[in-house]
Design an enzyme around this catalytic site. Sequence first.
Site, PDB file in Angstrom:
ATOM      1  N   LEU A  56       0.865  -1.176   0.000  1.00  0.00           N
ATOM      2  CA  LEU A  56       0.000   0.000   0.000  1.00  0.00           C
ATOM      3  C   LEU A  56       0.903   1.228   0.000  1.00  0.00           C
ATOM      4  O   LEU A  56       1.889   1.278   0.728  1.00  0.00           O
ATOM      5  CB  LEU A  56      -0.899   0.036   1.240  1.00  0.00           C
ATOM      6  CG  LEU A  56      -2.168  -0.819   1.227  1.00  0.00           C
ATOM      7  CD1 LEU A  56      -2.833  -0.775   2.601  1.00  0.00           C
ATOM      8  CD2 LEU A  56      -3.142  -0.345   0.158  1.00  0.00           C
ATOM      9  N   ASP A  57       0.571   2.229  -0.811  1.00  0.00           N
ATOM     10  CA  ASP A  57       1.345   3.465  -0.848  1.00  0.00           C
ATOM     11  C   ASP A  57       1.298   4.154   0.516  1.00  0.00           C
ATOM     12  O   ASP A  57       0.342   3.970   1.281  1.00  0.00           O
ATOM     13  CB  ASP A  57       0.793   4.417  -1.907  1.00  0.00           C
ATOM     14  CG  ASP A  57       1.038   3.924  -3.324  1.00  0.00           C
ATOM     15  OD1 ASP A  57       2.021   3.184  -3.540  1.00  0.00           O
ATOM     16  OD2 ASP A  57       0.247   4.285  -4.232  1.00  0.00           O
ATOM     17  N   PRO A  58       2.301   4.985   0.823  1.00  0.00           N
ATOM     18  CA  PRO A  58       2.303   5.695   2.110  1.00  0.00           C
ATOM     19  C   PRO A  58       1.036   6.505   2.368  1.00  0.00           C
ATOM     20  O   PRO A  58       0.577   6.585   3.508  1.00  0.00           O
ATOM     21  CB  PRO A  58       3.528   6.605   1.996  1.00  0.00           C
ATOM     22  CG  PRO A  58       4.453   5.876   1.075  1.00  0.00           C
ATOM     23  CD  PRO A  58       3.550   5.208   0.074  1.00  0.00           C
ATOM     24  N   ARG A 191      -4.268   4.816  -8.517  1.00  0.00           N
ATOM     25  CA  ARG A 191      -3.761   6.123  -8.971  1.00  0.00           C
ATOM     26  C   ARG A 191      -3.866   6.250 -10.490  1.00  0.00           C
ATOM     27  O   ARG A 191      -4.229   7.303 -11.017  1.00  0.00           O
ATOM     28  CB  ARG A 191      -2.313   6.304  -8.529  1.00  0.00           C
ATOM     29  CG  ARG A 191      -2.149   6.578  -7.043  1.00  0.00           C
ATOM     30  CD  ARG A 191      -0.694   6.823  -6.707  1.00  0.00           C
ATOM     31  NE  ARG A 191       0.111   5.620  -6.740  1.00  0.00           N
ATOM     32  CZ  ARG A 191       1.351   5.549  -7.221  1.00  0.00           C
ATOM     33  NH1 ARG A 191       1.919   6.612  -7.752  1.00  0.00           N
ATOM     34  NH2 ARG A 191       2.024   4.414  -7.182  1.00  0.00           N
TER      35      ARG A 191
END
Length: 236
Positions: A56-58, A191
């Site tokens: 998971l992205d930050p 995204r």
Amino acid sequence: MRNFKTGEVLLIYKPLTWTSFQVVNKIKYLIKNHEAKSTADKQPKNKLKIGHAGTLDPLATGLLIVCTGKETKNIENYQAQEKEYTGTFYLGATTPCYDLEKEIDAHYPIDHITDELIHKTIKQFIGILEQTPPLYSAIKINGKRAYDIAREGGTAEIKAKQITISEFEITRIQLPELDFRVVCSKGTYIRSLARDFGLALNSGAHLTTLCRTRIGSYKLADAMSLEEFEKTLQQK
């Protein structure tokens, strides 16, 4: 009683701004610290294998599956399972990384966007699709991570990949914001979905919030925070 070396599957809530790697390191530290306090020599003899099943992205939150011990052999099986996300798109503006990690680099009109157009456009994004991952991603290009190339100011050609989106619904429309729910296959970049959805609306868009709510049959509702996990270790 848990046996982390034999193998455990932990459902963890990844907090905002933490990397998935940081979450894994924190859990490893907590387990090792607990085991050290529980042994006479204060030094666990065997190394603990631990890893997560899907980054998971930050700036994303939500469900992270963490495997320990022999269960790490099954990480790919968990990664391959269907994912569910909820979040928010912001219409009329883009960023280089398609989320809030970078500043807005361009603005686009949204006056022509109606509820009808939004719901009509959704249909283009259900089924088997070709999607190009962001340059700001962990994809390797000639042995180098794409995000490292991007952060050094470089560019690179990233090939489109086949993904599947089985469900895509808009749950709130309050322009310039759209809330959504997506059910998709492994390898889907939400995204990139934001970018492509903005383009399909003859505008631009980027992702402002994202939460992973499900991986296969594993649900965020059953996940523990890091603080809750630490408390379970302290229970006798």
